[in-house]
Design an enzyme around this catalytic site. Structure first.
Site, PDB file in Angstrom:
ATOM      1  N   HIS A 374     -22.840  19.807  -2.887  1.00 48.14           N
ATOM      2  CA  HIS A 374     -23.123  21.264  -2.579  1.00 48.14           C
ATOM      3  C   HIS A 374     -24.608  21.817  -3.006  1.00 48.14           C
ATOM      4  O   HIS A 374     -24.631  23.114  -2.662  1.00 48.14           O
ATOM      5  CB  HIS A 374     -22.198  22.166  -3.611  1.00 48.14           C
ATOM      6  N   LYS A 564     -23.414  38.516  -4.476  1.00 49.56           N
ATOM      7  CA  LYS A 564     -23.418  37.148  -4.795  1.00 49.56           C
ATOM      8  C   LYS A 564     -24.107  36.932  -5.922  1.00 49.56           C
ATOM      9  O   LYS A 564     -24.692  37.981  -6.541  1.00 49.56           O
ATOM     10  CB  LYS A 564     -24.232  36.293  -3.546  1.00 49.56           C
ATOM     11  N   ARG A 565     -24.003  35.771  -6.358  1.00 50.68           N
ATOM     12  CA  ARG A 565     -24.503  35.406  -7.700  1.00 50.68           C
ATOM     13  C   ARG A 565     -26.002  35.900  -7.636  1.00 50.68           C
ATOM     14  O   ARG A 565     -26.859  35.682  -6.654  1.00 50.68           O
ATOM     15  CB  ARG A 565     -24.223  33.935  -8.050  1.00 50.68           C
ATOM     16  N   LYS A 570     -31.568  33.227  -3.967  1.00 55.40           N
ATOM     17  CA  LYS A 570     -30.929  34.025  -2.956  1.00 55.40           C
ATOM     18  C   LYS A 570     -31.806  35.307  -2.811  1.00 55.40           C
ATOM     19  O   LYS A 570     -31.312  35.816  -1.843  1.00 55.40           O
ATOM     20  CB  LYS A 570     -29.455  34.259  -3.636  1.00 55.40           C
ATOM     21  N   THR A 672     -20.799  31.327   2.172  1.00 50.05           N
ATOM     22  CA  THR A 672     -19.715  31.867   2.616  1.00 50.05           C
ATOM     23  C   THR A 672     -19.504  33.069   2.677  1.00 50.05           C
ATOM     24  O   THR A 672     -18.651  33.863   3.481  1.00 50.05           O
ATOM     25  CB  THR A 672     -18.427  31.201   1.975  1.00 50.05           C
ATOM     26  N   LYS A 676     -17.777  36.036   5.720  1.00 51.80           N
ATOM     27  CA  LYS A 676     -16.858  37.030   5.276  1.00 51.80           C
ATOM     28  C   LYS A 676     -17.472  38.341   6.234  1.00 51.80           C
ATOM     29  O   LYS A 676     -16.758  39.161   6.679  1.00 51.80           O
ATOM     30  CB  LYS A 676     -16.607  37.342   4.069  1.00 51.80           C
TER      31      LYS A 676
HETATM   32  C1  LIG Z   1     -17.614  34.599  -1.154  1.00 50.06           C
HETATM   33  C2  LIG Z   1     -17.904  34.713  -2.325  1.00 50.06           C
HETATM   34  C3  LIG Z   1     -18.952  34.136  -2.903  1.00 50.06           C
HETATM   35  C4  LIG Z   1     -19.815  33.177  -2.209  1.00 50.06           C
HETATM   36  O1  LIG Z   1     -20.992  34.269  -1.693  1.00 50.06           O
HETATM   37  P1  LIG Z   1     -22.207  33.707  -1.122  1.00 50.06           P
HETATM   38  O2  LIG Z   1     -22.692  34.810  -0.493  1.00 50.06           O
HETATM   39  O3  LIG Z   1     -21.876  32.481  -0.055  1.00 50.06           O
HETATM   40  O4  LIG Z   1     -23.078  33.062  -2.169  1.00 50.06           O
HETATM   41  C5  LIG Z   1     -19.230  34.238  -4.519  1.00 50.06           C
HETATM   42  N1  LIG Z   1     -18.523  35.168  -5.028  1.00 50.06           N
HETATM   43  C6  LIG Z   1     -17.295  35.632  -4.706  1.00 50.06           C
HETATM   44  C7  LIG Z   1     -16.333  36.598  -5.526  1.00 50.06           C
HETATM   45  C8  LIG Z   1     -16.894  35.581  -3.373  1.00 50.06           C
HETATM   46  O5  LIG Z   1     -15.782  36.177  -2.768  1.00 50.06           O
END
Ligand SMILES: *Cc1c(COP(=O)(O)O)cnc(C)c1O
Length: 826
Positions: A374, A564-565, A570, A672, A676
Site C-alpha cells: 500500500h 482525507k487523512r 496529501k 479511493t 467516490k
Molecule cells: C474513502 C475514505 C478514505 C480514503 O480517502 P483518500 O482520499 O483516498 O485518502 C479515508 N477515510 C474515509 C472515512 C473514507 O471514507
C-alpha cells in the site's frame, strides 16, 4: 487448543427455520417483539437507541437466514474460501447498508413509522465503527461488501478494538483527540463465539524434541498465554446475494491460568496479567502510512495473525482432513505488511504443530498467501528489531532466519551480485538489525500486488526492484475500487433515482450500465435535474456546516472539497495556500467577477504528527480571517469540519462540485476518495498520481483537471537536490502567500506559529508544494472558467458519473478472484 474437532461430520440436511417475511406488518410486529423481549423495554419508555437495537435485531434475523445458507453452500460445494487479513476494517454504520442491500428500505421505514419512529433518525444514532485509519481500512470494508455481492466465499479477519480511531474535536482551531466508544451501548450486530477461542503465546523459549521416528521437531514454550475469542459480524451483499463473515478477535485472559495464580495467593499478579492480556485489543493505533513501532503493535499483529491462521487450518482440516489441499481450498490475502508475520506463523503451525517437513510447508505457504502493498514511502515500510522479535516471538524469528537463508541461497544460485543480495535480505543490517516485513511478505507469497497501475510500476522500480528481478512473475496490479452500493445508492438516493429514471434501474445490478448515461450528458433537461440533485445535497451539507462549524455558506457557491487523512504528501497545505492567494486576489481586484467558492476540509492527523496538526490549525486560522473579512463579501469561505469518518464522508461527497486529489506525484498509492467523488458527479482537480492516472484515461482528459509535476519529475528534482528558492522568487503570488502566512497575518496571537512550516518550503520543499503552486493556481482558474458555463460543467459532471463504473470494487474483486485467488464469483 481451545477448539475441539467435531466428532461427527457436518449434517448438511439439517432443518432450517422458516425464512422470515419482509412485509411492513411482519416487521412491525417483530420490532415490537424485539423491543419487548430482547431489549426489555416498554415502547412507552423506549429511547431511540432502544428502537435502533430492536430494529437491528429484526434485520439481523433476516441476514442470518442467508448467512446459514451461504455457509452451508460453501461446505456442500467444497468451494475455495478467501481470507482477507487486515489490521483495519473501516466499516462505518451497518444498518442502512444492510437494509438497503436486502431491499427492505421502504418496509422498514413504514414499520417504524407506525410507531412514530423515523428510520433516518435511527440511522444517525448508530455508532460509526471506525476500526481503521483511512483508505486501507475502508478498502477492506468495500472489499468485504463486494465479496458478498459477487458471491466470493470469504472471511474478513481483524481485531475487535474496544476503542476505534479517536474522536476529533477542535479547541481554538487545534485538534484534540478524545477516546472513541463505539461499544458503549453494546453491539447488536455481533455474535460472540466463546467456543471459537485460540491460545496465543508470547516469549519463552524453543526446544528441539526428538520424535519417536528419530526426526526432530521444534517446540515453542511461550512464557505468556492468552486467548483470542471470535466475534462475528455478518456482511450482506447486494440483494442478499451472499452473507460472509467479518471475524474480529478479542484478547482475553485464560481463566484457569489466572485461577492458579489467584489460588496461590498472587492476587495482584493475576489481575495484572489479566489486564495485560486484555490490553492487546484495547485500542487502534492512530497512525496512517507510518509504522507505530511499539511493542504492543507487534503483539496486535501477531495476535490476530496467529488466531486467524489457527482458525483457518482448523476449518480446513475439519472439512478436508489433509493439509496437501490447502492451496486449492484456501487463499489468504495480506492487507499490507501488518499481518506479514503470518508467513512465519503458518510455517510454524505446519511444521511444529502439524509435523510437515520444511519444503512441503514452504510450498503450501507460498501457494496460500498473497500480499497487497500500500505504500512506497521508505519511512512507512514496516520493520521490527530482531532483538524484539527474538524475545517476543523466538520461534517465528528462527523461521524468518531460515527463510532468509533459503532465499539468499536461491539468489546466489541465480547469479545475483552480492551488492544486490543485501537489498533482498529479510534483515536490514543498517543501524541495528531489523526484520523487513515487506520482504518477508513478498518471499512467502505467490502474488504481490500494487493498488494502481502507476504504484505497481513504481513498486517494480523501487522497494521491490531486486526481488522483482529474482521473481519476475509475482508483482501484478489490482487497481482499487469502491462499492457503488454505499458510495452511490445509499449515500445519494436522489441521484440514484434520477439515473434510474433516465437509463432504467438495472445499473444497480450491473454497474457497467452507468455508461448509458453518457449519451444524455448534453441533454439540457438531464443537466438541470442533475444540478437539482446536487443542489439538494449541497443544501443538506450547508445545514451541517452551520450546525457543526457555525459558518453560513451559500449552496450556490462552488463546493470545493478535500477530505482525507491530514498528511504532508496529501498536500492540504497547497490547498489552503491557494485559498490565501484567492483571498489576496479578491481584495486586490474587487472589480473582477470572482466565482464564489466554499473550500471544505475534513480529516484527522495522527496525534504524534506535529506538522499535520499544525496544518489543521492553519486551515482554521485562515478560515477565521477570510470568513470574517467584509472585503471578501462572502465570495470565499473556508470550513474545517471536525471528526471526519465514513458517515461524514457519506454526507459530504454527494454535495461536492470539485474533488481535491492533489498529492505529490508518486506518493499516493491509489486513493479511493477520488473515486467516490467522481462517481457522485464531482469534477476532480488532481495530480498524475495513484488512480487519478487511470481515472483520467477512463473519464477522458477533457473531463478532469490535471496539473503539476509527474512522478518522474519529482524523482529528478529530489535526486538533483535543487533548492526551490528561485521558483519562489519568480512567483509573486506564491511569495506573497508565504510571507503572509510566515509573518503571522493569520496568527496575530502567535506570529511565529507558521514560520518554520513556511521556511521548509524554501529549504527542501520535499512535497513540492512550492514547485507545484503556480500550476495548481492556474488549474483552479481553469476550474473557475468551466464553472462559469454551467452547461459545460454539468455535462462534464454527468460524464464523470457515467464513466466511473470500472472503479467499482466488484471489478477489483473479480480481478483478485481470477488472477490471485482462483476463487469462485459471479
Ligand atoms: C474513502 C475514505 C478514505 C480514503 O480517502 P483518500 O482520499 O483516498 O485518502 C479515508 N477515510 C474515509 C472515512 C473514507 O471514507
Amino acid at each position: 487448543m481451545g477448539c475441539d474437532m467435531p466428532q461427527k461430520p457436518i449434517v448438511y440436511d439439517a432443518p432450517t427455520p422458516q425464512p422470515r417475511a419482509n412485509d411492513a406488518e411482519t416487521l412491525r410486529n417483530e420490532i415490537l417483539e424485539k423491543l419487548t423481549y430482547a431489549v426489555g423495554k416498554d415502547p412507552i419508555v423506549a429511547r431511540r437507541t432502544d428502537w435502533l437495537t430492536a430494529t437491528i435485531l429484526t434485520i439481523r434475523d433476516r441476514i442470518i437466514d442467508q448467512w446459514m445458507e451461504s455457509t452451508r453452500d460453501t461446505w456442500r460445494t467444497s468451494q475455495k474460501r478467501v481470507y482477507y487479513l487486515s489490521l483495519e476494517f473501516l466499516i462505518g454504520r451497518l444498518m442502512r447498508d444492510a437494509v438497503s442491500n436486502l431491499g427492505m428500505m421502504e418496509q422498514v421505514r413504514e414499520a417504524l413509522g407506525s410507531f412514530n419512529v423515523d428510520l433516518d433518525e435511527l440511522i444517525e444514532r448508530e455508532p460509526d465503527a471506525a476500526l481503521g485509519n483511512g483508505g486501507l481500512g475502508r478498502l477492506a470494508a468495500c472489499f468485504l461488501e463486494s465479496m458478498s455481492s459477487i458471491k466470493v466465499p470469504a472471511y474478513g479477519y481483524g481485531i475487535r478494538y474496544v476503542h476505534g480511531l479517536f474522536r476529533q474535536e477542535m479547541s481554538d482551531g487545534w485538534q484534540v483527540e478524545l477516546p472513541e466508544d463505539w461499544l458503549a451501548h453494546g453491539n447488536p450486530w455481533e455474535f460472540e463465539r466463546r467456543e471459537s477461542a485460540y491460545e496465543i503465546g508470547f516469549g519463552g523459549s524453543v526446544e528441539p524434541v526428538t520424535q519417536p521416528d528419530g526426526s526432530v521437531r521444534q517446540v515453542w514454550h511461550p512464557a505468556e498465554h492468552l486467548n483470542a475469542v471470535a466475534f462475528d459480524t455478518p456482511v450482506v451483499g447486494w440483494r442478499g446475494a451472499r452473507v460472509n463473515t467479518l471475524r474480529l478477535w478479542s484478547a482475553q485472559p485464560i481463566d484457569p491460568l489466572l485461577l492458579d495464580r489467584f489460588n496461590s495467593g498472587d492476587h495482584i499478579g493475576a489481575l495484572e496479567e489479566s489486564a495485560k492480556a486484555v490490553s492487546i485489543t484495547r485500542v487502534l493505533y492512530p497512525a496512517d502510512s507510518t509504522p507505530a513501532g511499539q511493542e504492543l503493535r507487534l503483539r496486535q499483529e501477531f495476535f490476530f495473525s496467529s488466531a486467524s491462521l489457527q482458525d483457518i487450518v482448523r476449518r480446513h482440516l475439519q472439512q478436508y482432513g489433509d493439509l496437501g489441499s490447502l492451496p486449492d481450498k484456501v487463499a489468504i490475502q495480506l492487507n499490507d505488511t501488518h499481518p506479514a508475520i503470518s508467513i512465519a506463523e503458518m510455517m510454524r503451525i505446519l511444521m511444529d504443530v502439524q509435523g510437515l517437513a520444511w519444503n512441503e510447508a514452504w510450498k503450501l505457504t507460498k501457494g496460500i498467501f498473497s500480499y497487497t502493498n500500500h505504500t512506497l514511502l521508505p519511512e512507512a515500510l514496516e520493520t521490527w528489531p530482531v532483538a524484539l522479535l527474538e524475545r517476543l516471538l523466538p520461534r517465528q524469528m528462527q523461521i524468518a532466519y531460515a527463510i532468509n537463508a533459503m532465499v539468499l541461497e536461491e539468489a546466489r544460485e541465480k547469479g545475483l551480485e552480492d551488492s544486490r543480495i543485501a537489498a533482498i535480505s529479510l534483515i536490514d543490517e543498517n543501524g541495528g538489525r531489523r526484520l523487513r516485513m515487506g520482504q518477508l511478505a513478498f518471499v512467502g507469497s505467490h502474488s504481490i500486488n500494487g493498488v494502481s497501475a502507476l504504484h505497481t510500476e513504481l513498486m517494480k522500480q523501487t522497494v521491490f526492484a531486486d526481488l522483482h528481478k529474482l521473481y519476475p512473475d509475482r508483482i501484478n496490479n489490482k487497481t482499487n475500487g469502491v462499492t457503488p452500493r454505499r458510495w452511490l445508492m445509499q449515500c445519494n438516493p436522489a441521484l440514484t433515482r434520477l439515473i434510474s429514471e433516465r437509463i432504467g434501474p438495472d445499473f444497480r445490478d450491473d454497474i457497467e450500465q452507468l455508461i448509458k448515461l453518457d449519451a444524455h450528458a448534453e441533454d439540457k433537461s438531464l443537466q438541470d435535474q442533475f444540478a437539482g440533485v446536487k443542489r439538494g445535497n449541497k443544501e443538506r451539507l450547508a445545514a451541517l456546516i452551520k450546525e457543526r462549524a457555525g459558518i453560513s455558506v451559500s449552496p450556490d457557491a462552488l463546493f470545493d472539497i478535500q477530505i482525507k487523512r491530514i498528511h504532508e504528501y496529501k498536500r492540504q497545505l497547497l490547498n489552503i495556500m491557494e485559498a490565501v492567494a484567492q483571498y489576496n486576489m479578491i481584495r486586490a481586484h474587487p472589480e473582477k467577477r470572482w466565482v464564489p467558492r466554499v473550500k471544505v476540509f475534513a480529516g484527522k492527523a495522527a496525534p504524534s504528527y506535529w506538522n499535520a496538526k499544525l496544518i489543521i490549525k492553519l486551515i482554521n486560522d485562515v478560515a477565521k480571517v477570510i470568513n470574517n473579512d467584509p472585503a471578501v463579501r462572502g465570495l470565499l469561505k473556508v470550513v474545517f469540519l471536525p471528526n471526519y469518518n465514513v458517515s461524514l464522508a457519506e454526507t459530504i461527497i454527494p454535495a461536492a462540485d470539485l474533488s481535491e486529489q492533489i498529492s505529490t506525484a508518486g506518493m499516493e498509492a491509489s486513493g479511493t476518495g477520488n473515486m467516490k467523488f467522481a462517481l457522485n458527479g464531482a469534477l476532480t482537480i488532481g495530480t498524475m498520481d495513484g488512480a487519478n492516472v487511470e481515472m483520467r484515461e477512463r473519464l477522458g482528459p477533457e473531463n478532469i483537471v490535471i496539473f503539476g509535476m509527474t512522478a518522474d519529475e519529482v524523482d529528478d528534482v529530489r535526486a538533483q537536490n535543487r533548492a526551490p528558492r528561485e521558483m519562489i522568487e519568480a512567483s509573486p503570488t506564491l511569495r506573497e502567500v508565504i510571507e503572509a502566512i510566515g509573518s503571522g497575518v493569520f496568527s496575530p496571537d502567535d506570529r511565529a506559529r507558521y514560520r518554520s512550516l513556511m521556511d521548509g518550503l524554501y529549504d527542501h520543499d520535499w512535497f513540492m508544494v512550492a514547485r507545484d503552486f503556480d500550476a495548481y493556481c492556474a488549474a483552479q482558474r481553469k476550474v473557475d472558467t468551466l464553472w462559469s458555463d454551467r452547461t459545460v460543467w454539468n455535462a462534464m459532471a454527468i460524464r464523470n458519473t457515467a464513466r466511473m463504473a470500472w472503479f467499482s470494487s466488484d471489478r477489483t474483486i473479480r480481478e483478485y478472484a481470477d488472477d490471485i485467488w482462483g476463487a469462485p464469483h459471479i
